[in-house]
Design an enzyme around this catalytic site. Structure first.
Site, PDB file in Angstrom:
ATOM      1  N   GLU A 160      -9.543  -4.020   7.311  1.00  0.00           N
ATOM      2  CA  GLU A 160      -9.518  -2.630   6.858  1.00  0.00           C
ATOM      3  C   GLU A 160      -8.481  -1.802   7.589  1.00  0.00           C
ATOM      4  OE1 GLU A 160     -13.985  -1.360   6.300  1.00  0.00           O
ATOM      5  OE2 GLU A 160     -13.827  -2.728   8.006  1.00  0.00           O
ATOM      6  N   CYS A 180     -13.528  -6.974  -1.100  1.00  0.00           N
ATOM      7  CA  CYS A 180     -14.779  -6.322  -1.493  1.00  0.00           C
ATOM      8  C   CYS A 180     -14.606  -4.826  -1.722  1.00  0.00           C
ATOM      9  CB  CYS A 180     -15.869  -6.569  -0.449  1.00  0.00           C
ATOM     10  SG  CYS A 180     -15.454  -6.010   1.212  1.00  0.00           S
TER      11      CYS A 180
END
Length: 575
Positions: free
Chosen positions: A439, A510
């Site tokens: 991330e 995701c």
């Protein structure tokens, strides 16, 4: 048979009876009085009371939405609460009241100006105007003593709800068992109401335009959320095709046209979402958010509570992988009993794995104990299986917001320590697959080293776009920057996938990007092994995977990576 076109928001079809929802009918303001007849003190008190009542209603709506559609989607209501305390909005309304404007008129006037400002902008920023409408209408309902939510809470089965637009509050109240579809005059696919409709698996077409107003109550309608169509009085063939599509799901695993397997999993934020994910044909769970276990309570969940939640997920997908994300709080996720610090920029502060390894290592240890026990349970909540027969297959654990190798080493060490403790206690356990969320730019640049140490990497595009572009995803002022199709974000995804190619680690995604069929070919071309998304989009993505040729997909990815602007990327994908 008449066909109208709009933007497909939820890739499902439904057939039902049209019913118009007109909440504005109950919010007609009385004629504006002469300023000399207004008592400013009384009106200021009414406004203050309305803000308090609206705040309580927003918190109730957030709690209901969290239970029904998950914490991520419910977070929009936290932004709504912030509007109530926005110093510019509140200050302007109070100033107007002090000048002799009744509270309801001051609210309507000031919010109208703010809404106009947002609607003058492009893309997702314009769609945030609906959030302002939602807050405005809450205030007006209190000030006018009306409740216009009754209609959407009590709709007859088989309703196709038509509206000018729906707010997040309206949509979160809908019963997916009663509502066969939604169609709106205005709105976009990335509006919060559309996101909630997808989470509820309600077929939706938005932005149909003024022609939708010609549809009368009682008309039989087909809502095709995949093709972006609203069909009035559909013939038997059209209706049968839509009804057959609504009940179909690709339950088997899929491969590209040339035979490359791609796992298509579901993101799940509560136990209530397990059934729908399985029914929609998900290949397991690619993101099991554990935050729902910690929120809206006075103390953290016990080890057994967490164990039971994870074993329920494993039982729902006995032959598939279930990827559990360890506690990811901080930033926009507040947990009062953890006494998280107030930070000037919480998204760049102590959150995710940073908190688990520091202030709340005790919670981390408890969660790891539950996970390692669940890894040996094979979905049996009674823990009846023998640890010698369990190897942890089925469960995977990933650590959020990784930005340093030291964090991964410390997390793996914690897993090993917990395993040793459980072994000494004679408790059945197994070590699951271990992975990291990608991330942050740091994780991208360290992806090769992470892949050497872990079993998998999972790209969270929502936060990755935020950190790569230095654009807070909750800040509407920089919403244009928060786009996964920015060349910088695409290159970060490519670098991550490429870094794992020479290792045994698999790479998944995701974030929201994974659930858009328009991006499937690009993501396959970038080398993703797994895509995880809202359950409702699983069938559409599976169908798209089947159509993709790997060589063509790689060529598309290379051309996208050569683009210099997001406009070029979008033009390439649209072509």
């Amino acid at each position: 048979m008449k066909t109208l076109t709009g933007v497909g928001s939820t890739p499902l079809s439904g057939v039902g009876t049209a019913r118009w929802y007109r909440p504005e009918a109950g919010l007609t303001l009385p004629e504006r009085p002469d300023p000399s007849a207004v008592d400013p003190d009384a009106e200021l008190a009414r406004f203050a009371d309305a803000r308090d009542a609206a705040r309580e209603a927003i918190r109730d709506a957030r709690d209901r939405a969290a239970e029904r559609v998950g914490e991520e989607e419910a977070a929009v209501f936290e932004a709504h609460e912030q509007f109530l305390d926005d110093p510019e909005l509140v200050g302007d309304i109070e100033a107007a009241v002090e000048d002799g404007t009744p509270a309801e008129h001051a609210v309507r006037d000031r919010f109208a100006a703010a809404i106009d400002q947002f609607e003058a902008l492009d893309g997702p920023m314009a769609e945030r105007a609906d959030d302002l409408r939602d807050v405005r209408d809450r205030l007006l309902r209190v000030l006018l003593d009306v409740d216009s939510l009754v209609d959407v809470r009590d709709l007859p089965d088989g309703t196709v709800l038509l509206a000018e637009r729906l707010t997040p509050s309206d949509t979160a109240e809908l019963d997916p068992d009663a509502v066969a579809g939604i169609a709106t005059v205005a709105g976009g696919r990335t509006a919060h109401a559309a996101i909630i409709a997808r989470s509820l698996s309600i077929p939706a077409v938005v932005g149909v335009g003024e022609s939708l107003r010609d549809i009368e109550d009682g008309t039989e309608l087909l809502v095709d959320g995949e093709g972006g169509r609203v069909v009035a009085d559909p013939d038997a063939e059209t209706r049968a095709a839509a009804e057959g599509e609504a009940t179909s799901a690709v339950t088997e695993r899929v491969s590209t046209a040339d035979g490359r397997p791609v796992e298509v999993a579901a993101n799940v934020g509560s136990e209530a979402e397990l059934g729908p994910a399985s029914e929609r044909g998900a290949d397991g769970i690619g993101l099991f958010r554990t935050e729902f276990l910690f929120l809206d309570r006075e103390a953290p969940p016990s080890e057994d509570e967490q164990y039971e939640a994870v074993t329920a997920a494993l039982a729902a997908f006995p032959d598939d992988r279930v990827v559990v994300r360890t506690l990811d709080v901080g930033g926009d996720k507040r947990v009062p009993y953890l006494d998280l610090p107030d930070e000037a920029n919480p998204f760049l502060g102590r959150r995710g794995i940073r908190l688990s390894l520091d202030e709340h290592c005790d919670l981390f240890e408890t969660q790891l104990r539950a996970l390692l026990r669940a890894a040996a349970s094979d979905g049996d909540a009674d823990g009846a299986d023998d640890a010698d027969d369990a190897d942890g297959e089925g469960l995977a654990v990933m650590f959020p917001l990784v930005s340093q190798i030291e964090e991964v080493e410390a997390a793996v060490s914690a897993v090993e320590s917990v395993a040793a403790d459980l072994d000494a206690e004679g408790v059945d356990h197994a070590v699951p697959e271990l992975g990291a969320m990608v991330e942050t730019p740091a994780a991208v640049f360290l992806a090769d080293r992470l892949a050497d140490r872990l079993d998998f990497l999972s790209i969270g595009t929502n936060d990755l776009a935020q950190y790569v572009m230095a654009a807070d995803r909750e800040n509407d002022g920089v919403a244009a920057y928060h786009d996964p199709l920015h060349p910088a974000v695409l290159r970060a995804i490519d670098r991550t996938a490429s870094a794992a190619e020479e290792t045994d680690a698999w790479v998944g995604m995701c974030g929201e990007m994974a659930g858009d069929p328009a991006f499937t070919e690009l993501l396959v071309g970038l080398g993703l092994d797994e895509l995880s998304m809202s359950a409702v989009t699983v069938p559409a993505v599976k169908e798209r995977v089947r159509e993709v040729d790997s060589a063509d997909a790689r060529d598309l990815a290379e051309r996208a990576l050569a683009c210099e602007t997001r406009a070029e990327v979008r033009e390439l994908l649209d072509g």
